[in-house]
Design an enzyme around this catalytic site. Structure first.
Site, PDB file in Angstrom:
ATOM      1  N   SER A  82       0.861  -1.185   0.000  1.00  0.00           N
ATOM      2  CA  SER A  82       0.000   0.000   0.000  1.00  0.00           C
ATOM      3  C   SER A  82       0.897   1.236   0.000  1.00  0.00           C
ATOM      4  O   SER A  82       1.726   1.391  -0.894  1.00  0.00           O
ATOM      5  CB  SER A  82      -0.952  -0.031   1.197  1.00  0.00           C
ATOM      6  OG  SER A  82      -1.868   1.042   1.129  1.00  0.00           O
ATOM      7  N   THR A  83       0.783   2.101   1.001  1.00  0.00           N
ATOM      8  CA  THR A  83       1.548   3.347   1.026  1.00  0.00           C
ATOM      9  C   THR A  83       3.046   3.069   0.976  1.00  0.00           C
ATOM     10  O   THR A  83       3.576   2.327   1.794  1.00  0.00           O
ATOM     11  CB  THR A  83       1.230   4.137   2.308  1.00  0.00           C
ATOM     12  OG1 THR A  83      -0.181   4.222   2.468  1.00  0.00           O
ATOM     13  CG2 THR A  83       1.819   5.533   2.234  1.00  0.00           C
ATOM     14  N   HIS A  86      -2.570  -1.224  -3.389  1.00  0.00           N
ATOM     15  CA  HIS A  86      -3.738  -0.339  -3.252  1.00  0.00           C
ATOM     16  C   HIS A  86      -3.588   0.845  -4.204  1.00  0.00           C
ATOM     17  O   HIS A  86      -2.718   1.695  -4.020  1.00  0.00           O
ATOM     18  CB  HIS A  86      -3.858   0.171  -1.812  1.00  0.00           C
ATOM     19  CG  HIS A  86      -4.154  -0.906  -0.822  1.00  0.00           C
ATOM     20  ND1 HIS A  86      -3.976  -0.732   0.536  1.00  0.00           N
ATOM     21  CD2 HIS A  86      -4.630  -2.174  -0.979  1.00  0.00           C
ATOM     22  CE1 HIS A  86      -4.328  -1.843   1.168  1.00  0.00           C
ATOM     23  NE2 HIS A  86      -4.722  -2.729   0.270  1.00  0.00           N
ATOM     24  N   MET A 130      -0.155   1.095   5.167  1.00  0.00           N
ATOM     25  CA  MET A 130      -0.915   1.414   6.371  1.00  0.00           C
ATOM     26  C   MET A 130      -2.073   0.447   6.526  1.00  0.00           C
ATOM     27  O   MET A 130      -2.691   0.044   5.544  1.00  0.00           O
ATOM     28  CB  MET A 130      -1.454   2.855   6.285  1.00  0.00           C
ATOM     29  CG  MET A 130      -2.104   3.354   7.549  1.00  0.00           C
ATOM     30  SD  MET A 130      -0.892   3.553   8.865  1.00  0.00           S
ATOM     31  CE  MET A 130      -1.936   4.200  10.171  1.00  0.00           C
ATOM     32  N   ASP A 156      -4.701  -4.789   6.085  1.00  0.00           N
ATOM     33  CA  ASP A 156      -5.123  -5.590   4.938  1.00  0.00           C
ATOM     34  C   ASP A 156      -4.083  -6.663   4.620  1.00  0.00           C
ATOM     35  O   ASP A 156      -2.898  -6.361   4.452  1.00  0.00           O
ATOM     36  CB  ASP A 156      -5.341  -4.689   3.712  1.00  0.00           C
ATOM     37  CG  ASP A 156      -5.932  -5.453   2.540  1.00  0.00           C
ATOM     38  OD1 ASP A 156      -6.689  -6.411   2.775  1.00  0.00           O
ATOM     39  OD2 ASP A 156      -5.640  -5.080   1.384  1.00  0.00           O
TER      40      ASP A 156
END
Length: 346
Positions: free
Chosen positions: A167-168, A193, A286, A289
């Site tokens: 993700s991030t 993501h 973050m 998930d």
């Protein structure tokens, strides 16, 4: 309180972003700036924690400002991106320059209202990010040649598969891992993501620098060696068994853990389809998930890896997977590609 500097030449966007920030109990607007030169002065005076940044602005391009900022006074930056092909390319370039994340610029009132929670969440996440100093503009960083990885002694079994969640900070982490892999790797499925419109140019940028093929996944295609399949933005990526091999599936099922694509959705199907032949990696991001499905994958006999805290932009997803008992090995980002080669041949 998270102090936010808003940099945008549009008075409408400045007002909208300011209203989002001021509506949060843990945020405040440190300052607004109509162009990067004003922003530079506001950074000196206000010491913001996070910057939201548009790209097309007068007096200095947003990317040039970002490049200078990351070499002099690194701060977490969330890009405000226009949802066009050119905007997607520019946003990906900004992430390569050190921006933490991005938000697609709302096009109408309905999108403005729908995007407020996402913008607040991304600013909140950015405030926790590690932002390293980059080489000054115009100065190439000192390159240390890493030994080339040799293709794994693989494909005798032929049913290994690798799944990666991020993700991030994942855009740069994936670039580092995938570009280091040699030819001869098992199929790789990636859930990053990312919204629709960005994953196709992201895959093309990776494909241009990797020895393996990198592409946006298409529903129903076979999962082949030497190919990394990127989950399409806004859609889930899954793996299915087909005979002695695997099939790539893409679907529009509801978001999982508020995400689509979801790492949980991918890892769960990889656990079911590949079991002990799977290798899974949790990269920077973050939230939680992927943690539950990674435990399911490890329980099924798969080998699980996570990026370590020191090399993550945000340690949330790896931390949650480790806490769940889902991770067998924790490694710095720079060591993950070599370990994947070893495991693929083992």
């Amino acid at each position: 309180m998270i102090k936010v500097l808003i940099v945008d030449d549009s008075a409408l966007m400045r007002a909208f972003l300011a209203s989002v920030v001021e509506a949060q109990p843990d945020m405040e607007v440190a300052a607004v700036a109509a162009d990067p030169l004003i922003a530079i002065e506001q950074i000196r005076l206000r010491s913001p924690d996070v910057v939201t940044l548009d790209v097309e602005m007068p007096r200095m391009n947003g990317l040039e400002f970002l490049r200078k900022l990351m070499s002099v006074r690194p701060l977490p930056v969330v890009m405000i991106s226009s949802l066009t092909r050119e905007g997607a390319q520019t946003t990906l370039h900004a992430l390569e320059l050190g921006a933490v994340d991005f938000v697609a610029k709302p096009a109408d009132r309905a999108q403005f209202e729908a995007s407020t929670a996402e913008i607040a969440d991304k600013i909140r996440t950015a405030s926790l990010a590690r932002v390293p100093r980059r080489a000054p503009a115009g100065v190439a960083p000192l390159a240390v040649a890493a030994p080339a990885l040799v293709a794994p002694r693989l494909l005798s079994g032929g049913d290994r598969v690798i799944a990666i969640g991020a993700s991030t900070g994942g855009v740069e982490a994936l670039r580092e891992v995938l570009s280091a892999l040699p030819a001869g790797m098992p199929p790789i499925l990636v859930a990053q993501h990312m919204p629709a419109g960005y994953t196709e140019p992201f895959a093309r940028r990776l494909d241009a620098i990797c020895r393996i093929t990198v592409k946006e996944a298409q529903d129903g295609e076979p999962a082949l060696p030497d190919v990394a399949y990127i989950a399409p933005g806004g859609r889930h990526l899954a793996l299915a068994r087909r005979g002695l091999g695997y099939l790539v599936r893409v679907n529009d099922e509801p978001p999982v853990n508020r995400h689509r694509p979801s790492v949980d959705a991918l890892f769960r199907t990889v656990a079911d389809a590949a079991g002990g032949r799977a290798i899974a990696v949790m990269l920077t991001g973050m939230g939680a998930d992927g943690a539950d499905a990674m435990l399911r994958l490890r329980t099924a006999g798969g080998y699980t890896l996570a990026q370590d805290e020191a090399s993550c932009v945000v340690f949330g997803m790896p931390r949650q997977a480790i806490a769940a008992g889902a991770v067998r090995e924790v490694l710095p980002l720079g060591q993950l590609a070599r370990r994947l080669v070893e495991l693929a041949g083992g």
